[in-house]
Motif scaffolding. Structure first.
Motif, short mmCIF file in Angstrom:
data_model
loop_
_atom_site.label_atom_id
_atom_site.label_comp_id
_atom_site.label_asym_id
_atom_site.label_seq_id
_atom_site.Cartn_x
_atom_site.Cartn_y
_atom_site.Cartn_z
N GLU A 1 -19.97 -31.85 -9.34
CA GLU A 1 -20.58 -30.83 -10.20
C GLU A 1 -22.09 -31.02 -10.26
N ASN B 1 -22.16 -24.68 -3.25
CA ASN B 1 -21.26 -24.41 -4.35
C ASN B 1 -19.94 -25.16 -4.10
N THR C 1 -17.07 -25.35 -5.37
CA THR C 1 -15.80 -24.64 -5.41
C THR C 1 -15.57 -23.86 -4.11
N MET D 1 -14.83 -26.15 -1.03
CA MET D 1 -13.51 -26.74 -0.84
C MET D 1 -12.81 -26.08 0.35
N GLY E 1 -8.93 -18.62 -7.85
CA GLY E 1 -10.26 -18.93 -8.36
C GLY E 1 -11.26 -19.16 -7.24
N ILE E 2 -10.81 -19.88 -6.22
CA ILE E 2 -11.70 -20.14 -5.08
C ILE E 2 -12.03 -18.83 -4.37
N GLY F 1 -17.44 -20.96 -10.57
CA GLY F 1 -17.10 -22.16 -9.80
C GLY F 1 -16.64 -23.33 -10.66
N MET F 2 -17.45 -23.67 -11.65
CA MET F 2 -17.17 -24.87 -12.42
C MET F 2 -15.82 -24.82 -13.14
N VAL G 1 -13.14 -23.28 -12.25
CA VAL G 1 -12.09 -23.44 -11.24
C VAL G 1 -12.02 -24.90 -10.81
N TRP G 2 -13.17 -25.45 -10.56
CA TRP G 2 -13.29 -26.84 -10.10
C TRP G 2 -12.69 -27.80 -11.13
N THR G 3 -13.10 -27.60 -12.40
CA THR G 3 -12.64 -28.48 -13.46
C THR G 3 -11.13 -28.37 -13.64
N TYR H 1 -8.94 -27.51 -11.48
CA TYR H 1 -8.25 -28.08 -10.32
C TYR H 1 -8.19 -29.61 -10.41
#
Lengths: 578, 270
Positions: free
Chosen positions: A335, A392, A394, A397, B40-41, B109-110, B112-114, B116
């Motif tokens: 992040e 980014n 996300t 990935m 989300g991605i 993004g964040m 979704v990332w969190t 996951y």
């Protein structure tokens, strides 16, 4: 003979000769790198096709005319290594850096001429070692230009990790030594040898970009040197810096304990990320400075652009982890790296827009250097946008280690730098050799370069979105990649077109070297100091010490010379406007 | 001054690249989606494709226009912009870009990332251990006892015991080991523990938007939720050696009953 040809052109301490030596060496390495790119594209465009004539040329790598996977990986690794370190670094950073910095700061030579000569000869040695690694047992290094261990550390993991990888490390160590010396020299030259009146804020942006790139190199390369030594020790002396316990490679348990493969990635990218800015900043600086000579007006936002470069330089040191989002590094770190990486878009956007805005109100002259400089703006925008995806976490990935990455970095450190290199060569060739390159061939060369280059790497972004992983020998083993067949074919055709187009450049370069029209001292009616001296400049560069009276972009003014004032024109003759 | 043909061509080149690029890009490129977090991605990617597509088109058209316009002038228009213009343009564009880039990270993004990485794995998740090696995926299920048996690298035998399973450990007796084939029941989350035996590999399920490097000495975990049944390909995404390009596995999402039947077949063939 000591004062004759050898002293003057071979073991010279003159920065201009050394710069040209770097440029010629880099261009020869570019031919090698381009040839490797052709082999890659032949394999990906026509997998399993038998290229009979190539089997005669490369009996080991392509025994029946089809490339072996081990040769493919060596070719991919060496293509990346050669293009990044031995073409772009040599031609653009060391070559033009050497040639232009002393001339543009009004100095007689670099701060340390002997050190400079030493840098070049070590650089040459490094290139020779790298090329020779193709001929050792197991072939050249095959672990990718990023050389991730354990693949690069264990000889049985891949054939290239035998002697080839060792030579790769040694060559890189030589390269780093040379590049560090040369960077130190550039920094010292900018600090200590500027002409009277040439304050930092009067430097052409080209010099600024070399200056910042050199500082970045000095800060970023030492960790990789440490990493390279550690990798060498892991390979040959039984240490376990990058090798954890319990590795079983090719059925054999290794004795190593306690190392971390991620450590290498941190060390590598701590260099690797600043390194891409080492390459791209000079490209941007050069394009920025070429624009006003063909718009006949000052650039837009000089001071802000300088601060953009400084900001990008600082930020580039703290974003390396964006190469490692899915590496197993902590997601929290991901992040952080995501947020900081994307702040780079701010100075880079401003810089890009300043280049674009420099065209506002221009009286445009589309000479060859200008065509290439304009395409630098375009390529920089296109490549930069890809960065928004990859920075980014996300989005990364899905995109990490796919062709999206390949497309992105080729546009940035391949395209922007290549186009800027051409712009620079066409622009400064008259100064370097006292002859002019052929304009028609030059323009034709542009049309064969930008289009195909763009098509190749733009399409690769979308291969990445389809999930095509990079460094694949073929896309034939997976059903979900079956539709990429046509795209790869198109990319390969564009690549062959691109490479053939470069013949126009080679012919033009060689022919102009001997038969080009004689060049005047200032053929482009440009304003920086190198244009105040003869073409080519004499040993010592200037007949008398130039005294700088103004900034580097005094275009669009009325003078006795025309519509511009070189930096030495006194303020009492022509008012200083910025 | 008349605009030269070449100026017109150069302007056209950049306009065509801008328009052509957006037209080419405006297709659905991604493999069909098969996981919950993947939505989300995909949203993140869609946001980027749309905003970047707009910027890309604007940039190229601006460049084309400036060339088109500049090629016709006999004398320069504006010579020097005022300092204020420069600052205002920089601040506006810089902020605009920051909003687009960082806004995407923070807004889409964040979360979704969190979600996951932070979500606690559901208790009913199918737990699987995947051990990557040159050039295959060793898959292990814990069996009825729900516990993975002990393994030791000293016990590895590439033909009979690729994972180095310690047969003397009671927990190991019912472990089920397969190669290149993973089956999971539809309707439950999947929890994968990732290992690597020799070099770095990367566990890439393109349809699930899942990618995680398998690093020797580390055991990252992934939790995700399949949203459709079927057989999907598993690819290696980190260069691992000669057969990297065909290090292929299958990830089959099947019904609960099919899953049980498959597991017992695997247990029987062991």
């Amino acid at each position: 003979m000591t004062n004759g040809f050898v002293r003057r052109y071979i073991f010279s301490t003159d920065h201009k000769i050394i710069g040209i030596q770097y440029i010629l060496t880099g261009l020869i390495m570019a031919i090698v790198g381009a040839w490797l790119a052709v082999l890659i594209r032949l394999q990906l465009g026509w997998p399993e096709h038998q290229w009979v004539f190539l089997s005669r040329l490369l009996p080991k790598g392509m025994p029946s005319g089809v490339m072996t996977p081990e040769f493919y990986l060596a070719v991919v690794t060496m293509h990346g290594t050669i293009m990044v370190f031995f073409f772009i670094s040599y031609v653009l950073v060391s070559g033009f850096g050497n040639y232009l910095v002393p001339l543009q700061v009004g100095a007689r030579d670099m701060a340390f001429p002997f050190l400079n000569m030493l840098s070049y000869w070590i650089a040459l040695l490094s290139a020779v070692v790298m090329v020779l690694s193709f001929f050792v047992e197991g072939g050249a290094a095959a672990a990718g230009w990023t050389a991730y261990p354990p693949l690069s550390a264990v000889a049985s993991a891949v054939p290239g990790s035998q002697m080839g990888q060792t030579l790769w490390i040694l060559s890189m160590a030589l390269f780093i030594a040379s590049f560090t010396m040369s960077g130190l020299n550039i920094v010292a030259t900018v600090f200590s040898t500027r002409a009277p009146g040439l304050s930092m804020m009067r430097l052409p942006l080209t010099v600024w970009s070399f200056f910042i790139a050199s500082i970045l190199g000095l800060l970023a390369f030492p960790p990789l040197t440490a990493g390279a030594v550690m990798l060498l020790f892991d390979r040959h002396f039984g240490t376990s810096f990058f090798l954890p316990s319990g590795l079983v490679v090719a059925g054999k348990l290794l004795p190593n304990t306690g190392g971390s493969p991620l450590l290498w990635q941190h060390l590598f990218w701590f260099l690797g990320h600043p390194e891409v800015y080492v390459l791209i900043l000079p490209a941007l600086g050069i394009a920025f400075d070429i624009l006003p000579a063909f718009t006949r007006k000052p650039v837009f936002g000089y001071r802000i652009s300088v601060w953009c470069l400084v900001a990008v330089g600082c930020l580039s040191m703290i974003v390396w982890g964006h190469h490692m989002f899915v590496s197993g590094m902590s997601p929290f770190t991901g992040e952080y790296f995501s947020l900081v990486t994307l702040t780079i878009t701010v100075p880079m956007t401003i810089f890009g827009v300043n280049m674009l805005a420099s065209l506002w109100g221009a009286k445009l002259e589309l000479r060859t250097p200008m065509l290439f400089a304009l395409s630098v703006i375009a390529m920089f925008g296109s490549g930069g946008f890809g960065g928004l995806f990859l920075g980014n976490a996300t989005a990364d990935m899905q995109l990490h280690d796919t062709y999206f990455v390949v497309g992105h970095f080729h546009m940035m450190i391949g395209g922007v730098t290549l186009l800027a290199t051409f712009a620079a060569i066409y622009f400064w060739f008259p100064k370097m050799f006292g002859r002019t390159m052929n304009e028609t061939l030059g323009r034709l060369h542009f049309w064969f370069t930008f289009g195909p280059f763009f098509v190749i790497f733009f399409m690769q972004h979308f291969l990445g979105l389809q999930g095509a992983p990079r460094r694949y020998y073929a896309f034939t083993a997976f059903d979900y990649l079956r539709d990429t067949r046509g795209q790869n074919l198109a990319i390969s055709i564009a690549a062959l077109l691109l490479v053939s187009g470069q013949l126009l450049f080679l012919v033009n370069f060689v022919w102009s070297l001997f038969g080009g029209l004689a060049a005047k001292a200032n053929p482009w009616q440009a304003t920086t100091l190198e244009w105040t001296t003869a073409s080519p400049p004499p040993h010592g560069n200037f007949e008398t010490q130039p005294v700088v009276e103004r900034w580097a972009y005094e275009y669009g003014v009325q003078t006795t010379d025309g519509d511009f004032a070189v930096q030495t024109v006194p303020a009492r003759n022509v008012p200083v406007t910025a | 001054m008349r605009r030269s043909l070449e100026t017109a061509l150069a302007a056209a080149l950049f306009a065509v690249v801008g328009i052509g690029g957006v037209v080419y890009g405006a297709r659905s490129w991604m493999p069909p989606l098969a996981s919950r977090h993947g939505a989300g991605i995909d949203a993140m990617l869609l946001y980027l494709l749309v905003t970047v597509g707009g910027l890309f088109l604007t940039g190229y058209l601006a460049l084309a226009y400036l060339i088109w316009r500049g090629g016709r002038r006999d004398r320069i228009g504006t010579r020097l912009a005022s300092h204020k213009t420069e600052v205002v343009l920089s601040v506006v564009l810089g902020l605009g870009m920051a909003v687009i880039a960082e806004g995407g990270v923070l807004g889409i993004g964040m979360p979704v990332w969190t979600e996951y990485f932070d979500a606690a794995p559901p208790a009913d998740a199918t737990v699987i251990e995947v051990t990557a090696q040159q050039f295959m995926w060793n898959v292990r299920y814990p069996g009825a006892d729900g516990r993975f048996g002990r393994t030791a690298p000293q016990l590895v035998d590439e033909t009979t015991n690729p994972l180095g399973l310690d047969r003397s450990d009671p927990a190991a007796t019912d472990d089920i080991v397969t190669i290149n084939e993973i089956a999971v029941p539809f309707g439950r989350a999947v929890r994968i523990r990732l290992h690597a035996k020799d070099v770095i590999h990367s566990f890439f399920l393109p349809h699930f938007r899942v990618k995680q490097d398998a690093v020797p000495g580390m055991t990252p975990e992934m939790v995700f939720f399949p949203t459709s049944t079927g057989s999907f390909e598993l690819a290696c995404a980190e260069l691992c050696g000669l057969a990297h390009y065909r290090m292929r596995g299958f990830f089959n999402v099947v019904s609960e009953t099919q899953f049980r039947a498959w597991l017992s077949t695997q247990a029987a063939t062991r």
